[in-house]
Design an enzyme around this catalytic site. Structure first.
Site, PDB file in Angstrom:
ATOM      1  N   LYS A  13       0.821  -1.225   0.000  1.00  0.00           N
ATOM      2  CA  LYS A  13       0.000   0.000   0.000  1.00  0.00           C
ATOM      3  C   LYS A  13       0.847   1.263   0.000  1.00  0.00           C
ATOM      4  O   LYS A  13       0.606   2.171  -0.778  1.00  0.00           O
ATOM      5  CB  LYS A  13      -0.930   0.023   1.227  1.00  0.00           C
ATOM      6  CG  LYS A  13      -1.977  -1.041   1.243  1.00  0.00           C
ATOM      7  CD  LYS A  13      -2.900  -0.913   2.446  1.00  0.00           C
ATOM      8  CE  LYS A  13      -2.200  -0.906   3.778  1.00  0.00           C
ATOM      9  NZ  LYS A  13      -1.595  -2.171   4.193  1.00  0.00           N
ATOM     10  N   ARG A  88     -10.045   1.775   9.260  1.00  0.00           N
ATOM     11  CA  ARG A  88      -9.679   0.410   9.633  1.00  0.00           C
ATOM     12  C   ARG A  88     -10.856  -0.382  10.175  1.00  0.00           C
ATOM     13  O   ARG A  88     -10.741  -1.579  10.376  1.00  0.00           O
ATOM     14  CB  ARG A  88      -8.568   0.424  10.682  1.00  0.00           C
ATOM     15  CG  ARG A  88      -7.252   0.866  10.138  1.00  0.00           C
ATOM     16  CD  ARG A  88      -6.176   0.746  11.187  1.00  0.00           C
ATOM     17  NE  ARG A  88      -4.948   1.342  10.747  1.00  0.00           N
ATOM     18  CZ  ARG A  88      -3.866   0.663  10.413  1.00  0.00           C
ATOM     19  NH1 ARG A  88      -3.874  -0.647  10.468  1.00  0.00           N
ATOM     20  NH2 ARG A  88      -2.777   1.279  10.031  1.00  0.00           N
ATOM     21  N   ARG A 127      11.029  -7.496   5.058  1.00  0.00           N
ATOM     22  CA  ARG A 127      11.067  -6.094   5.502  1.00  0.00           C
ATOM     23  C   ARG A 127      11.639  -6.006   6.908  1.00  0.00           C
ATOM     24  O   ARG A 127      12.457  -5.133   7.201  1.00  0.00           O
ATOM     25  CB  ARG A 127       9.660  -5.493   5.460  1.00  0.00           C
ATOM     26  CG  ARG A 127       9.605  -4.034   5.904  1.00  0.00           C
ATOM     27  CD  ARG A 127       8.215  -3.488   5.873  1.00  0.00           C
ATOM     28  NE  ARG A 127       7.473  -3.926   7.045  1.00  0.00           N
ATOM     29  CZ  ARG A 127       6.223  -3.598   7.296  1.00  0.00           C
ATOM     30  NH1 ARG A 127       5.557  -2.848   6.445  1.00  0.00           N
ATOM     31  NH2 ARG A 127       5.620  -4.022   8.385  1.00  0.00           N
ATOM     32  N   ARG A 133      13.501  -4.544  12.116  1.00  0.00           N
ATOM     33  CA  ARG A 133      12.295  -4.360  12.922  1.00  0.00           C
ATOM     34  C   ARG A 133      12.051  -5.599  13.778  1.00  0.00           C
ATOM     35  O   ARG A 133      11.663  -6.642  13.282  1.00  0.00           O
ATOM     36  CB  ARG A 133      11.095  -4.076  12.025  1.00  0.00           C
ATOM     37  CG  ARG A 133      11.179  -2.711  11.376  1.00  0.00           C
ATOM     38  CD  ARG A 133      10.014  -2.425  10.501  1.00  0.00           C
ATOM     39  NE  ARG A 133       8.754  -2.501  11.217  1.00  0.00           N
ATOM     40  CZ  ARG A 133       7.640  -1.924  10.813  1.00  0.00           C
ATOM     41  NH1 ARG A 133       7.641  -1.218   9.709  1.00  0.00           N
ATOM     42  NH2 ARG A 133       6.526  -2.060  11.494  1.00  0.00           N
ATOM     43  N   ARG A 144      -1.462  -9.364  13.026  1.00  0.00           N
ATOM     44  CA  ARG A 144      -1.871  -8.188  12.233  1.00  0.00           C
ATOM     45  C   ARG A 144      -2.738  -8.600  11.049  1.00  0.00           C
ATOM     46  O   ARG A 144      -3.727  -7.937  10.745  1.00  0.00           O
ATOM     47  CB  ARG A 144      -0.641  -7.432  11.733  1.00  0.00           C
ATOM     48  CG  ARG A 144       0.089  -6.699  12.810  1.00  0.00           C
ATOM     49  CD  ARG A 144       1.224  -5.914  12.199  1.00  0.00           C
ATOM     50  NE  ARG A 144       2.104  -5.410  13.230  1.00  0.00           N
ATOM     51  CZ  ARG A 144       3.411  -5.279  13.090  1.00  0.00           C
ATOM     52  NH1 ARG A 144       3.984  -5.604  11.951  1.00  0.00           N
ATOM     53  NH2 ARG A 144       4.140  -4.806  14.072  1.00  0.00           N
TER      54      ARG A 144
END
Length: 190
Positions: A13, A88, A127, A133, A144
């Site tokens: 996105k 959301r 990622r 991360r 998620r």
């Protein structure tokens, strides 16, 4: 052009929002960026958001809605915008509908990117490794994706019923995906 870009985490996105913003000459607005801006600049809304984030709590919808409305009313959005990460849930859809009515700016389309769960898990793991991360563990990523499936994915039906949905396969070359989105939007909005 006023667009929402929706899809599960890892579907691209943010990447596509930036490319579409450049193509259409409108700002890409990420709710995460809005929060960070308001907190960094210690705005009234930012300080209110910090009162939740500092305790590790989620910012309530009411405050999120205020922050989004404030951003959509800024001068650089007069010719349109791309909103990434909002709405959301169903209550945020209602709030966005009210905001757009107040601003006199209808929504033009909702771009829904999709990819298989295995692809999303792989992308997010990559990622996490590239960006260091530590919060992107397989368990957190799975949670998620589950939250998206339960709370956000049903919103696509709402926008589909309104005739606003543009569904795009989020797997492939970035430029080819962008070309698919632009062709679908140009056909829909023209």
């Amino acid at each position: 052009m006023r667009l929402l870009i929706m899809g599960p985490q890892g579907v691209g996105k943010g990447t596509q929002a930036a490319k579409l913003a450049e193509h259409y000459g409108i700002p890409a607005i990420s709710t995460g960026d809005i929060f960070r801006y308001n907190i960094k600049n210690k705005t009234e809304l930012g300080l209110e958001a910090m009162s939740y984030t500092d305790k590790g709590e989620l910012v309530p919808d009411e405050l999120t809605n205020k922050i989004v409305k404030d951003r959509l009313a800024m001068d650089d959005t007069k010719n349109g915008w791309i909103l990434d990460g909002y709405p959301r849930n169903a209550s945020q859809v209602e709030a966005l509908d009210a905001m757009l009515a107040d601003l006199g700016t209808p929504l033009d389309a909702v771009v829904a990117l999709d990819a298989d769960r295995d692809v999303l898990m792989e992308r997010m793991a990559k990622r996490a490794a590239e960006q260091g991360r530590t919060d992107d563990t397989p368990e957190v990523i799975a949670k998620r994706l589950e939250t998206y499936a339960q709370e956000t994915a049903p919103l696509l039906d709402t926008y589909g019923e309104r005739g606003l949905l543009v569904a795009i396969d989020g797997v492939g070359e970035i430029d080819a995906i962008q070309a698919d989105i632009v062709a679908a939007l140009d056909a829909k909005v023209a």
